[in-house]
Design a protein around this motif. Structure first.
Motif, PDB file in Angstrom:
ATOM      1  N   LEU A 126      -6.445   0.125 -10.774  1.00 55.66           N
ATOM      2  CA  LEU A 126      -5.224   0.691 -10.202  1.00 55.66           C
ATOM      3  C   LEU A 126      -4.466   1.363 -11.340  1.00 55.66           C
ATOM      4  O   LEU A 126      -4.629   1.332 -12.583  1.00 55.66           O
ATOM      5  CB  LEU A 126      -4.366  -0.463  -9.391  1.00 55.66           C
ATOM      6  CG  LEU A 126      -5.215  -1.051  -8.358  1.00 55.66           C
ATOM      7  CD1 LEU A 126      -4.296  -2.236  -7.870  1.00 55.66           C
ATOM      8  CD2 LEU A 126      -5.872  -0.382  -7.478  1.00 55.66           C
ATOM      9  N   ASP A 127      -3.315   1.972 -10.765  1.00 59.23           N
ATOM     10  CA  ASP A 127      -2.518   2.558 -11.831  1.00 59.23           C
ATOM     11  C   ASP A 127      -1.678   1.822 -12.792  1.00 59.23           C
ATOM     12  O   ASP A 127      -1.285   2.066 -13.571  1.00 59.23           O
ATOM     13  CB  ASP A 127      -1.419   3.817 -11.071  1.00 59.23           C
ATOM     14  CG  ASP A 127      -0.744   3.055  -9.889  1.00 59.23           C
ATOM     15  OD1 ASP A 127      -0.969   1.837  -9.666  1.00 59.23           O
ATOM     16  OD2 ASP A 127      -0.097   3.719  -9.364  1.00 59.23           O
ATOM     17  N   ASP A 128      -1.571   0.303 -12.277  1.00 59.03           N
ATOM     18  CA  ASP A 128      -0.651  -0.380 -13.162  1.00 59.03           C
ATOM     19  C   ASP A 128      -1.708  -1.335 -14.009  1.00 59.03           C
ATOM     20  O   ASP A 128      -1.250  -2.309 -14.660  1.00 59.03           O
ATOM     21  CB  ASP A 128       0.109  -1.337 -12.138  1.00 59.03           C
ATOM     22  CG  ASP A 128      -0.720  -2.247 -11.242  1.00 59.03           C
ATOM     23  OD1 ASP A 128      -1.942  -1.909 -11.267  1.00 59.03           O
ATOM     24  OD2 ASP A 128      -0.152  -2.909 -10.349  1.00 59.03           O
ATOM     25  N   GLY A 129      -3.061  -0.788 -14.032  1.00 58.01           N
ATOM     26  CA  GLY A 129      -3.801  -1.440 -14.960  1.00 58.01           C
ATOM     27  C   GLY A 129      -4.577  -2.901 -14.215  1.00 58.01           C
ATOM     28  O   GLY A 129      -5.660  -3.199 -14.776  1.00 58.01           O
ATOM     29  N   ARG A 130      -4.099  -3.120 -13.270  1.00 52.91           N
ATOM     30  CA  ARG A 130      -5.009  -4.188 -12.406  1.00 52.91           C
ATOM     31  C   ARG A 130      -6.323  -3.614 -11.752  1.00 52.91           C
ATOM     32  O   ARG A 130      -6.554  -2.566 -11.543  1.00 52.91           O
ATOM     33  CB  ARG A 130      -4.068  -4.688 -11.221  1.00 52.91           C
ATOM     34  CG  ARG A 130      -3.031  -5.645 -11.482  1.00 52.91           C
ATOM     35  CD  ARG A 130      -2.234  -6.158 -10.285  1.00 52.91           C
ATOM     36  NE  ARG A 130      -1.751  -5.177  -9.408  1.00 52.91           N
ATOM     37  CZ  ARG A 130      -1.646  -5.262  -7.931  1.00 52.91           C
ATOM     38  NH1 ARG A 130      -2.192  -6.116  -7.483  1.00 52.91           N
ATOM     39  NH2 ARG A 130      -1.201  -4.326  -7.294  1.00 52.91           N
ATOM     40  N   GLN A 167      -3.238  -9.497 -19.778  1.00 51.93           N
ATOM     41  CA  GLN A 167      -2.272 -10.198 -20.334  1.00 51.93           C
ATOM     42  C   GLN A 167      -1.358  -9.491 -21.529  1.00 51.93           C
ATOM     43  O   GLN A 167      -2.143  -8.680 -22.047  1.00 51.93           O
ATOM     44  CB  GLN A 167      -2.610 -11.607 -20.565  1.00 51.93           C
ATOM     45  CG  GLN A 167      -3.128 -12.179 -19.203  1.00 51.93           C
ATOM     46  CD  GLN A 167      -2.065 -12.393 -18.151  1.00 51.93           C
ATOM     47  OE1 GLN A 167      -0.939 -12.905 -18.222  1.00 51.93           O
ATOM     48  NE2 GLN A 167      -2.687 -11.912 -16.812  1.00 51.93           N
ATOM     49  N   PRO A 168      -0.302  -9.955 -21.764  1.00 50.67           N
ATOM     50  CA  PRO A 168       0.697  -9.421 -22.753  1.00 50.67           C
ATOM     51  C   PRO A 168       0.000  -9.715 -24.111  1.00 50.67           C
ATOM     52  O   PRO A 168      -0.019  -8.913 -25.127  1.00 50.67           O
ATOM     53  CB  PRO A 168       1.777 -10.037 -22.690  1.00 50.67           C
ATOM     54  CG  PRO A 168       2.112 -10.329 -21.362  1.00 50.67           C
ATOM     55  CD  PRO A 168       0.831 -10.924 -20.849  1.00 50.67           C
ATOM     56  N   ASP A 169      -1.140 -10.824 -24.239  1.00 49.01           N
ATOM     57  CA  ASP A 169      -1.504 -10.899 -25.515  1.00 49.01           C
ATOM     58  C   ASP A 169      -2.932 -10.192 -25.672  1.00 49.01           C
ATOM     59  O   ASP A 169      -3.600 -10.403 -26.626  1.00 49.01           O
ATOM     60  CB  ASP A 169      -2.005 -12.496 -25.641  1.00 49.01           C
ATOM     61  CG  ASP A 169      -2.667 -12.901 -24.351  1.00 49.01           C
ATOM     62  OD1 ASP A 169      -3.143 -12.219 -23.911  1.00 49.01           O
ATOM     63  OD2 ASP A 169      -3.125 -14.185 -24.658  1.00 49.01           O
ATOM     64  N   GLY A 170      -3.234  -9.460 -24.595  1.00 47.00           N
ATOM     65  CA  GLY A 170      -4.348  -8.541 -24.589  1.00 47.00           C
ATOM     66  C   GLY A 170      -5.719  -9.116 -24.114  1.00 47.00           C
ATOM     67  O   GLY A 170      -6.872  -8.352 -23.827  1.00 47.00           O
ATOM     68  N   THR A 171      -5.686 -10.357 -23.458  1.00 48.34           N
ATOM     69  CA  THR A 171      -6.537 -10.851 -22.799  1.00 48.34           C
ATOM     70  C   THR A 171      -6.732 -10.431 -21.539  1.00 48.34           C
ATOM     71  O   THR A 171      -5.400  -9.937 -20.871  1.00 48.34           O
ATOM     72  CB  THR A 171      -6.549 -12.535 -22.867  1.00 48.34           C
ATOM     73  OG1 THR A 171      -5.478 -13.001 -22.190  1.00 48.34           O
ATOM     74  CG2 THR A 171      -6.605 -12.914 -24.439  1.00 48.34           C
ATOM     75  N   GLN A 172      -7.530 -10.726 -20.769  1.00 44.67           N
ATOM     76  CA  GLN A 172      -7.584 -10.300 -19.234  1.00 44.67           C
ATOM     77  C   GLN A 172      -7.887 -11.590 -18.435  1.00 44.67           C
ATOM     78  O   GLN A 172      -8.787 -12.281 -18.737  1.00 44.67           O
ATOM     79  CB  GLN A 172      -8.762  -9.354 -19.091  1.00 44.67           C
ATOM     80  CG  GLN A 172      -8.749  -8.888 -17.796  1.00 44.67           C
ATOM     81  CD  GLN A 172      -9.514  -7.699 -17.355  1.00 44.67           C
ATOM     82  OE1 GLN A 172     -10.645  -7.814 -17.744  1.00 44.67           O
ATOM     83  NE2 GLN A 172      -9.248  -6.449 -16.866  1.00 44.67           N
ATOM     84  N   SER A 173      -6.922 -11.711 -17.545  1.00 49.64           N
ATOM     85  CA  SER A 173      -7.325 -13.070 -16.513  1.00 49.64           C
ATOM     86  C   SER A 173      -8.320 -12.399 -15.358  1.00 49.64           C
ATOM     87  O   SER A 173      -7.707 -11.519 -14.806  1.00 49.64           O
ATOM     88  CB  SER A 173      -5.746 -13.604 -16.341  1.00 49.64           C
ATOM     89  OG  SER A 173      -4.843 -12.795 -15.588  1.00 49.64           O
TER      90      SER A 173
END
Length: 208
Positions: A126-130, A167-173
């Motif tokens: 999506l446009d928000d990165g999700r 996530q802010p730390d660069g990981t992906q949940s």
């Protein structure tokens, strides 16, 4: 609606009506880019099939059955062109090194006009990165709506089994979506407007 059509000779009505139905069958899902002149001439082409069959059948079956059979024949010719004729012509042009392009308006139109393969997995960014993903579309083959739909306007509908967010730390949940299929309420279909789609990853699997 122009009622003059119904005053036209029967053979003309048959050519236009049957021809248009044949055209719809031949170009279902891939005719958004056609201009009026394209529609007119393609209708005439498939209309010729209807009128030729009518002239053959009318003396044998009578007028009404001949009309019905002729219209059905135009549709069958349209389906045959879509299934067999169109790919053969395109293949011949490529093998003859005459053209490597086609007349489809976009790559997605070409892909989703293909009936030899199924989409097995879908991942939409999506446009928000999700990211919204369907891990296995085959799990929804008996759902009320097709497991994956790509609209002509670029919108997408899919059954989301996993949602991912950076996530802010660069990981992906990754969050598995529970209760996508519900025996009481039905299946949860997610519709994504075209403007929200950044890009789409799909896996294609040849039909067995």
């Amino acid at each position: 609606m122009n009622l003059e059509f119904f005053k036209a000779p029967l053979i003309l009505q048959l050519a236009l009506g049957g021809g248009y139905l044949g055209y719809l069958a031949a170009y279902a899902g891939i005719r958004d880019h056609h201009k009026q002149i394209d529609v007119a001439f393609l209708t005439v082409v498939f209309g010729l099939a209807a009128t030729l069959y009518y002239s053959f059948a009318e003396s044998r079956t009578g007028q009404i059955p001949a009309i019905i059979l002729a219209v059905g024949f135009a549709v069958i010719v349209g389906l045959a062109w879509r299934r067999i004729g169109r790919p053969l012509v395109r293949g011949a042009l490529k093998r003859g090194r005459l053209s490597y392009a086609d007349d489809d308006p976009s790559v997605t139109t070409t892909i989703f006009a293909d009936t030899r393969h199924d989409v097995s997995q879908v991942n939409v960014v999506l446009d928000d990165g999700r990211e919204l993903r369907c891990d296995n579309t085959a799990n929804f083959k008996d759902a009320a709506i097709a497991p994956f739909i790509y609209g002509a306007d670029g919108s997408i509908a899919l059954y989301v089994t996993h949602a991912c967010r950076l996530q802010p730390d660069g990981t992906q949940s990754e969050d598995p979506q529970v209760d996508v299929r519900n025996s009481e309420w039905g299946d949860n279909l997610t519709i994504i407007p075209a403007g929200r789609v950044r890009h789409v990853d799909i896996r294609l699997k040849k039909r067995g």
